[in-house]
Scaffold this motif. Structure first.
Motif, PDB file in Angstrom:
ATOM      1  N   ALA A 230      -2.294  16.248  -8.593  1.00 40.45           N
ATOM      2  CA  ALA A 230      -3.220  15.111  -8.611  1.00 40.45           C
ATOM      3  C   ALA A 230      -2.452  13.839  -8.924  1.00 40.45           C
ATOM      4  O   ALA A 230      -1.531  13.848  -9.756  1.00 40.45           O
ATOM      5  CB  ALA A 230      -4.330  15.320  -9.634  1.00 40.45           C
ATOM      6  N   VAL A 231      -2.814  12.772  -8.243  1.00 39.33           N
ATOM      7  CA  VAL A 231      -2.406  11.419  -8.628  1.00 39.33           C
ATOM      8  C   VAL A 231      -3.648  10.756  -9.186  1.00 39.33           C
ATOM      9  O   VAL A 231      -4.667  10.623  -8.493  1.00 39.33           O
ATOM     10  CB  VAL A 231      -1.862  10.632  -7.424  1.00 39.33           C
ATOM     11  CG1 VAL A 231      -1.567   9.193  -7.827  1.00 39.33           C
ATOM     12  CG2 VAL A 231      -0.615  11.288  -6.880  1.00 39.33           C
ATOM     13  N   LYS A 247      -6.375   8.718  -3.687  1.00 33.25           N
ATOM     14  CA  LYS A 247      -5.455   8.547  -2.562  1.00 33.25           C
ATOM     15  C   LYS A 247      -5.045   7.088  -2.411  1.00 33.25           C
ATOM     16  O   LYS A 247      -3.985   6.796  -1.843  1.00 33.25           O
ATOM     17  CB  LYS A 247      -6.117   9.021  -1.265  1.00 33.25           C
ATOM     18  CG  LYS A 247      -6.422  10.509  -1.229  1.00 33.25           C
ATOM     19  CD  LYS A 247      -5.149  11.326  -1.202  1.00 33.25           C
ATOM     20  CE  LYS A 247      -5.469  12.805  -1.076  1.00 33.25           C
ATOM     21  NZ  LYS A 247      -4.236  13.634  -1.076  1.00 33.25           N
ATOM     22  N   GLU A 248      -5.898   6.188  -2.924  1.00 34.19           N
ATOM     23  CA  GLU A 248      -5.624   4.766  -2.862  1.00 34.19           C
ATOM     24  C   GLU A 248      -5.919   4.140  -4.210  1.00 34.19           C
ATOM     25  O   GLU A 248      -6.817   4.586  -4.942  1.00 34.19           O
ATOM     26  CB  GLU A 248      -6.464   4.082  -1.781  1.00 34.19           C
ATOM     27  CG  GLU A 248      -6.082   4.443  -0.359  1.00 34.19           C
ATOM     28  CD  GLU A 248      -6.853   3.609   0.651  1.00 34.19           C
ATOM     29  OE1 GLU A 248      -7.696   2.797   0.215  1.00 34.19           O
ATOM     30  OE2 GLU A 248      -6.614   3.760   1.852  1.00 34.19           O
ATOM     31  N   VAL A 315       2.466  -2.984  -3.109  1.00 34.60           N
ATOM     32  CA  VAL A 315       1.578  -2.622  -2.012  1.00 34.60           C
ATOM     33  C   VAL A 315       2.351  -1.820  -0.964  1.00 34.60           C
ATOM     34  O   VAL A 315       3.430  -2.221  -0.512  1.00 34.60           O
ATOM     35  CB  VAL A 315       0.962  -3.883  -1.368  1.00 34.60           C
ATOM     36  CG1 VAL A 315       0.137  -3.509  -0.136  1.00 34.60           C
ATOM     37  CG2 VAL A 315       0.105  -4.625  -2.391  1.00 34.60           C
ATOM     38  N   GLY A 316       1.775  -0.680  -0.588  1.00 25.51           N
ATOM     39  CA  GLY A 316       2.415   0.166   0.422  1.00 25.51           C
ATOM     40  C   GLY A 316       2.231   1.637   0.099  1.00 25.51           C
ATOM     41  O   GLY A 316       1.439   2.013  -0.773  1.00 25.51           O
ATOM     42  N   ARG A 317       2.969   2.467   0.803  1.00 29.42           N
ATOM     43  CA  ARG A 317       2.868   3.919   0.641  1.00 29.42           C
ATOM     44  C   ARG A 317       3.893   4.418  -0.382  1.00 29.42           C
ATOM     45  O   ARG A 317       5.061   4.050  -0.324  1.00 29.42           O
ATOM     46  CB  ARG A 317       3.082   4.631   1.986  1.00 29.42           C
ATOM     47  CG  ARG A 317       2.015   4.275   3.019  1.00 29.42           C
ATOM     48  CD  ARG A 317       2.173   5.083   4.290  1.00 29.42           C
ATOM     49  NE  ARG A 317       1.161   4.706   5.274  1.00 29.42           N
ATOM     50  CZ  ARG A 317      -0.073   5.180   5.298  1.00 29.42           C
ATOM     51  NH1 ARG A 317      -0.463   6.051   4.387  1.00 29.42           N
ATOM     52  NH2 ARG A 317      -0.930   4.784   6.230  1.00 29.42           N
ATOM     53  N   PHE A 335       0.260   8.665  -2.240  1.00 34.22           N
ATOM     54  CA  PHE A 335      -0.835   7.732  -2.478  1.00 34.22           C
ATOM     55  C   PHE A 335      -0.443   6.376  -1.898  1.00 34.22           C
ATOM     56  O   PHE A 335       0.725   6.125  -1.569  1.00 34.22           O
ATOM     57  CB  PHE A 335      -1.184   7.619  -3.968  1.00 34.22           C
ATOM     58  CG  PHE A 335      -0.085   7.030  -4.819  1.00 34.22           C
ATOM     59  CD1 PHE A 335      -0.080   5.673  -5.132  1.00 34.22           C
ATOM     60  CD2 PHE A 335       0.930   7.830  -5.323  1.00 34.22           C
ATOM     61  CE1 PHE A 335       0.909   5.119  -5.921  1.00 34.22           C
ATOM     62  CE2 PHE A 335       1.933   7.292  -6.119  1.00 34.22           C
ATOM     63  CZ  PHE A 335       1.928   5.933  -6.422  1.00 34.22           C
ATOM     64  N   ARG A 336      -1.403   5.501  -1.792  1.00 32.94           N
ATOM     65  CA  ARG A 336      -1.180   4.175  -1.203  1.00 32.94           C
ATOM     66  C   ARG A 336      -1.730   3.107  -2.136  1.00 32.94           C
ATOM     67  O   ARG A 336      -2.822   3.252  -2.682  1.00 32.94           O
ATOM     68  CB  ARG A 336      -1.851   4.082   0.169  1.00 32.94           C
ATOM     69  CG  ARG A 336      -1.489   2.823   0.948  1.00 32.94           C
ATOM     70  CD  ARG A 336      -1.833   2.999   2.429  1.00 32.94           C
ATOM     71  NE  ARG A 336      -3.264   3.102   2.639  1.00 32.94           N
ATOM     72  CZ  ARG A 336      -4.035   2.060   2.963  1.00 32.94           C
ATOM     73  NH1 ARG A 336      -3.505   0.852   3.096  1.00 32.94           N
ATOM     74  NH2 ARG A 336      -5.324   2.225   3.155  1.00 32.94           N
TER      75      ARG A 336
END
Length: 347
Positions: A230-231, A247-248, A315-317, A335-336
């Protein structure tokens, strides 16, 4: 009881195996599945199965010595075609034994898919007689590579179960032993008529060892796998459980709370292992945090890292790679980070 009384039984066993050669492959696959299921329970049966797996390779390495002993004790002549057949059976048993381990532990969105796919192709070749006998066996260089790959995979799966070696130790021992033992076993089985061919075999063996070391990140850790990841921006330290995975996340939330990378890793009982959470942004490593895990927990050993320091423009992946000391990847969390929403302008 004289040994000659066992001769009819030995002959019947050999005849049965020759009529149904794929029984060995089926046995290898079933024993591999059983060992894999028993690993996280710490059952000694898994260790016993792994030891029996290695015993067959002792036979292969010392084949000439055993063949003479069998001929002397049982009065059974072991012709070369039969010896090649027994070698094929050991390859079948070995490859189908290790397949369950690698199928489960492979990160399929990485280069590890190539290694596990190669093992699956090698397993299919071992039960396809025309391919094995007419394509692989006559080509000494290819057969040596096939032999080394099989032994290497077996040792990767067996050594942590038997000796509780770490993944890094297992990789070094497996690679070195596979290179040395496969050359020793095949050098005795293959007649090298010219000296330069013998040197070529030595060079090929050393080259395979070098390739195995350089591509270790593509080889799955056969006895380590993720059971939960998990993030999350929150984590319950008392219960050692993560909050809701994301995820974001916006850049403002990222700076306010930071992020946890949570992983539960299953490992054999008695295995103490150091792993790393490697935080990557735009392909570059921005943090590498060491974690020590202990094997044997049914739900996996729970470990996490909390990152609060991020670049000025996050900001980014992002990726968090879970890797071993040897550089083998256990898994990847992704995550992004999105831009923060600007407050509305006053009218």
């Amino acid at each position: 009881m004289p040994l000659s009384t066992y001769k009819p039984h030995v002959l019947k066993l050999i005849a049965l195996i020759q009529r149904h050669p794929r029984l060995i492959a089926l046995y290898g696959f079933c024993s591999g599945v059983a060992s894999f299921l028993l690993v996280d329970r710490g059952a000694r049966v898994a260790k016993v199965i792994a030891i029996l797996m290695l015993v067959s390779w002792v036979w292969l390495v010392l084949e000439h010595l055993f063949r003479r002993s069998i001929e002397r004790l049982f009065g059974i002549e072991m012709p070369p075609p039969l010896m090649r057949f027994l070698t094929q059976l050991i390859h079948q048993e070995s490859l189908f034994f290790v397949l369950p381990f690698f199928l489960i532990t492979t990160s399929w969105n990485s280069g590890q898919a190539l290694f596990t796919g190669l093992l699956a192709v090698a397993a299919l070749c071992s039960i396809t007689d025309p391919v094995y006998n007419k394509f692989l066996a006559p080509r000494r260089w290819l057969f040596l590579a096939y032999h080394t790959l099989t032994l290497f995979a077996v040792l990767l799966a067996a050594l942590p179960l038997i000796l509780q070696l770490t993944t890094a130790q297992s990789y070094r021992w497996a690679l070195g032993s596979a290179v040395a033992l496969s050359f020793a076993s095949l050098f005795g089985a293959i007649r090298v008529q010219r000296w330069w061919r013998g040197l070529a075999m030595v060079g090929l063996t050393l080259a395979m060892g070098g390739v195995g070391w350089m591509t270790r990140t593509w080889v799955p850790p056969a006895t380590l796998w993720l059971t939960e990841v998990a993030v999350t921006p929150e984590l319950d330290n008392h219960r050692r459980t993560p909050g809701e995975g994301v995820k974001e996340v916006t850049s403002s939330e990222l700076r306010r709370k930071g992020l946890y990378a949570y992983t539960a890793i299953n490992a054999p009982r008695g295995l103490n292992e150091r792993i790393y959470h490697v935080w990557r942004f735009r392909g570059q490593v921005v943090d590498r945090i060491a974690l020590d895990i202990n094997g044997g927990r049914e739900a996996g050993y729970r470990a996490w890292t909390h990152k609060q320091n991020f670049p000025s423009d996050p900001v980014g992946r992002w990726q968090v790679q879970v890797i071993t000391e040897a550089g083998q990847m256990i898994g990847t969390l992704r995550f992004r980070v999105t831009p923060s929403e600007l407050p509305p302008k006053p009218r």
